[in-house]
Scaffold this motif. Structure first.
Motif, PDB file in Angstrom:
ATOM      1  N   TYR A  17       0.855  -1.177   0.000  1.00 47.03           N
ATOM      2  CA  TYR A  17       0.000   0.000   0.000  1.00 47.03           C
ATOM      3  C   TYR A  17       0.897   1.234   0.000  1.00 47.03           C
ATOM      4  O   TYR A  17       2.110   1.134   0.058  1.00 47.03           O
ATOM      5  CB  TYR A  17      -0.922  -0.018   1.227  1.00 47.03           C
ATOM      6  CG  TYR A  17      -1.788  -1.263   1.280  1.00 47.03           C
ATOM      7  CD1 TYR A  17      -2.886  -1.389   0.451  1.00 47.03           C
ATOM      8  CD2 TYR A  17      -1.485  -2.309   2.145  1.00 47.03           C
ATOM      9  CE1 TYR A  17      -3.687  -2.531   0.481  1.00 47.03           C
ATOM     10  CE2 TYR A  17      -2.276  -3.455   2.184  1.00 47.03           C
ATOM     11  CZ  TYR A  17      -3.374  -3.554   1.348  1.00 47.03           C
ATOM     12  OH  TYR A  17      -4.149  -4.675   1.375  1.00 47.03           O
ATOM     13  N   SER A  18       0.302   2.416  -0.037  1.00 43.74           N
ATOM     14  CA  SER A  18       1.087   3.644  -0.160  1.00 43.74           C
ATOM     15  C   SER A  18       1.810   4.033   1.128  1.00 43.74           C
ATOM     16  O   SER A  18       2.690   4.886   1.102  1.00 43.74           O
ATOM     17  CB  SER A  18       0.184   4.794  -0.603  1.00 43.74           C
ATOM     18  OG  SER A  18      -0.847   4.986   0.353  1.00 43.74           O
ATOM     19  N   SER A  19       1.458   3.440   2.236  1.00 44.88           N
ATOM     20  CA  SER A  19       2.129   3.773   3.494  1.00 44.88           C
ATOM     21  C   SER A  19       2.710   2.520   4.140  1.00 44.88           C
ATOM     22  O   SER A  19       2.275   1.404   3.877  1.00 44.88           O
ATOM     23  CB  SER A  19       1.151   4.458   4.450  1.00 44.88           C
ATOM     24  OG  SER A  19       0.024   3.645   4.675  1.00 44.88           O
ATOM     25  N   LYS A  20       3.699   2.736   4.986  1.00 42.95           N
ATOM     26  CA  LYS A  20       4.386   1.643   5.668  1.00 42.95           C
ATOM     27  C   LYS A  20       3.553   1.179   6.865  1.00 42.95           C
ATOM     28  O   LYS A  20       2.964   1.997   7.573  1.00 42.95           O
ATOM     29  CB  LYS A  20       5.758   2.138   6.138  1.00 42.95           C
ATOM     30  CG  LYS A  20       6.631   1.066   6.702  1.00 42.95           C
ATOM     31  CD  LYS A  20       7.999   1.626   7.038  1.00 42.95           C
ATOM     32  CE  LYS A  20       8.871   0.551   7.649  1.00 42.95           C
ATOM     33  NZ  LYS A  20      10.177   1.059   8.016  1.00 42.95           N
ATOM     34  N   LYS A  21       3.518  -0.124   7.077  1.00 40.37           N
ATOM     35  CA  LYS A  21       2.768  -0.662   8.211  1.00 40.37           C
ATOM     36  C   LYS A  21       3.460  -0.302   9.523  1.00 40.37           C
ATOM     37  O   LYS A  21       4.675  -0.183   9.589  1.00 40.37           O
ATOM     38  CB  LYS A  21       2.640  -2.180   8.110  1.00 40.37           C
ATOM     39  CG  LYS A  21       1.681  -2.638   7.054  1.00 40.37           C
ATOM     40  CD  LYS A  21       1.485  -4.138   7.128  1.00 40.37           C
ATOM     41  CE  LYS A  21       0.457  -4.595   6.145  1.00 40.37           C
ATOM     42  NZ  LYS A  21       0.232  -6.040   6.241  1.00 40.37           N
ATOM     43  N   GLU A  22       2.655  -0.151  10.564  1.00 43.51           N
ATOM     44  CA  GLU A  22       3.148   0.087  11.916  1.00 43.51           C
ATOM     45  C   GLU A  22       2.604  -1.016  12.817  1.00 43.51           C
ATOM     46  O   GLU A  22       1.501  -1.516  12.602  1.00 43.51           O
ATOM     47  CB  GLU A  22       2.643   1.435  12.443  1.00 43.51           C
ATOM     48  CG  GLU A  22       3.118   2.620  11.659  1.00 43.51           C
ATOM     49  CD  GLU A  22       2.512   3.924  12.175  1.00 43.51           C
ATOM     50  OE1 GLU A  22       1.683   3.883  13.109  1.00 43.51           O
ATOM     51  OE2 GLU A  22       2.868   4.972  11.629  1.00 43.51           O
ATOM     52  N   ARG A  23       3.370  -1.360  13.820  1.00 40.64           N
ATOM     53  CA  ARG A  23       2.930  -2.370  14.770  1.00 40.64           C
ATOM     54  C   ARG A  23       1.876  -1.754  15.693  1.00 40.64           C
ATOM     55  O   ARG A  23       2.050  -0.661  16.208  1.00 40.64           O
ATOM     56  CB  ARG A  23       4.113  -2.862  15.600  1.00 40.64           C
ATOM     57  CG  ARG A  23       3.757  -3.996  16.544  1.00 40.64           C
ATOM     58  CD  ARG A  23       5.001  -4.559  17.202  1.00 40.64           C
ATOM     59  NE  ARG A  23       5.878  -5.183  16.236  1.00 40.64           N
ATOM     60  CZ  ARG A  23       5.790  -6.461  15.841  1.00 40.64           C
ATOM     61  NH1 ARG A  23       4.834  -7.220  16.321  1.00 40.64           N
ATOM     62  NH2 ARG A  23       6.642  -6.959  14.987  1.00 40.64           N
ATOM     63  N   LYS A  24       0.765  -2.458  15.879  1.00 47.42           N
ATOM     64  CA  LYS A  24      -0.324  -2.044  16.757  1.00 47.42           C
ATOM     65  C   LYS A  24      -0.669  -3.201  17.676  1.00 47.42           C
ATOM     66  O   LYS A  24      -0.385  -4.352  17.378  1.00 47.42           O
ATOM     67  CB  LYS A  24      -1.576  -1.657  15.958  1.00 47.42           C
ATOM     68  CG  LYS A  24      -1.353  -0.555  14.947  1.00 47.42           C
ATOM     69  CD  LYS A  24      -1.035   0.750  15.621  1.00 47.42           C
ATOM     70  CE  LYS A  24      -0.858   1.849  14.586  1.00 47.42           C
ATOM     71  NZ  LYS A  24      -0.397   3.072  15.168  1.00 47.42           N
ATOM     72  N   ASN A  25      -1.296  -2.912  18.783  1.00 48.72           N
ATOM     73  CA  ASN A  25      -1.717  -3.945  19.727  1.00 48.72           C
ATOM     74  C   ASN A  25      -3.227  -3.924  19.862  1.00 48.72           C
ATOM     75  O   ASN A  25      -3.836  -2.852  19.924  1.00 48.72           O
ATOM     76  CB  ASN A  25      -1.102  -3.706  21.109  1.00 48.72           C
ATOM     77  CG  ASN A  25       0.399  -3.825  21.089  1.00 48.72           C
ATOM     78  OD1 ASN A  25       0.938  -4.761  20.515  1.00 48.72           O
ATOM     79  ND2 ASN A  25       1.082  -2.880  21.695  1.00 48.72           N
ATOM     80  N   ILE A  26      -3.818  -5.111  19.905  1.00 51.61           N
ATOM     81  CA  ILE A  26      -5.251  -5.225  20.155  1.00 51.61           C
ATOM     82  C   ILE A  26      -5.456  -6.264  21.247  1.00 51.61           C
ATOM     83  O   ILE A  26      -4.607  -7.122  21.481  1.00 51.61           O
ATOM     84  CB  ILE A  26      -6.049  -5.603  18.889  1.00 51.61           C
ATOM     85  CG1 ILE A  26      -5.641  -6.987  18.369  1.00 51.61           C
ATOM     86  CG2 ILE A  26      -5.888  -4.570  17.805  1.00 51.61           C
ATOM     87  CD1 ILE A  26      -6.558  -7.521  17.282  1.00 51.61           C
TER      88      ILE A  26
END
Length: 78
Positions: free
Chosen positions: A29-38
């Motif tokens: 996609y056009s942006s870089k993924k970031e680590r998130k917590n759920i």
């Protein structure tokens, strides 16, 4: 047998040279993924995995990405 030099972790010049050879995976996609917590129950996590398979996603992260972008639309039935 030749004795190899011992370098501290992260300082081997051969390893460091390998890091500059590639740029990693291309962006999907056009942006870089970031680590998130759920937070989710084990049953909910298992359900996300089943939905990911059902919608042809290779993993839960891809499924959640597509769901959040509106690429995958879930139908709510009562």
């Amino acid at each position: 047998m030749a004795k190899s030099a011992i370098y501290p972790q992260g300082k081997n010049p051969n390893s460091l040279a390998n890091l500059s050879k590639t740029e990693g995976r291309p962006l999907q996609y056009s942006s870089k993924k970031e680590r998130k917590n759920i937070s989710v129950t084990p049953e909910g996590w298992e359900g996300i995995g089943k939905l990911a398979q059902e919608y042809g996603c290779s993993n839960k992260s891809e499924f959640l990405e597509k769901l959040g972008r509106g690429i995958i639309k879930l139908e709510i039935s009562a």
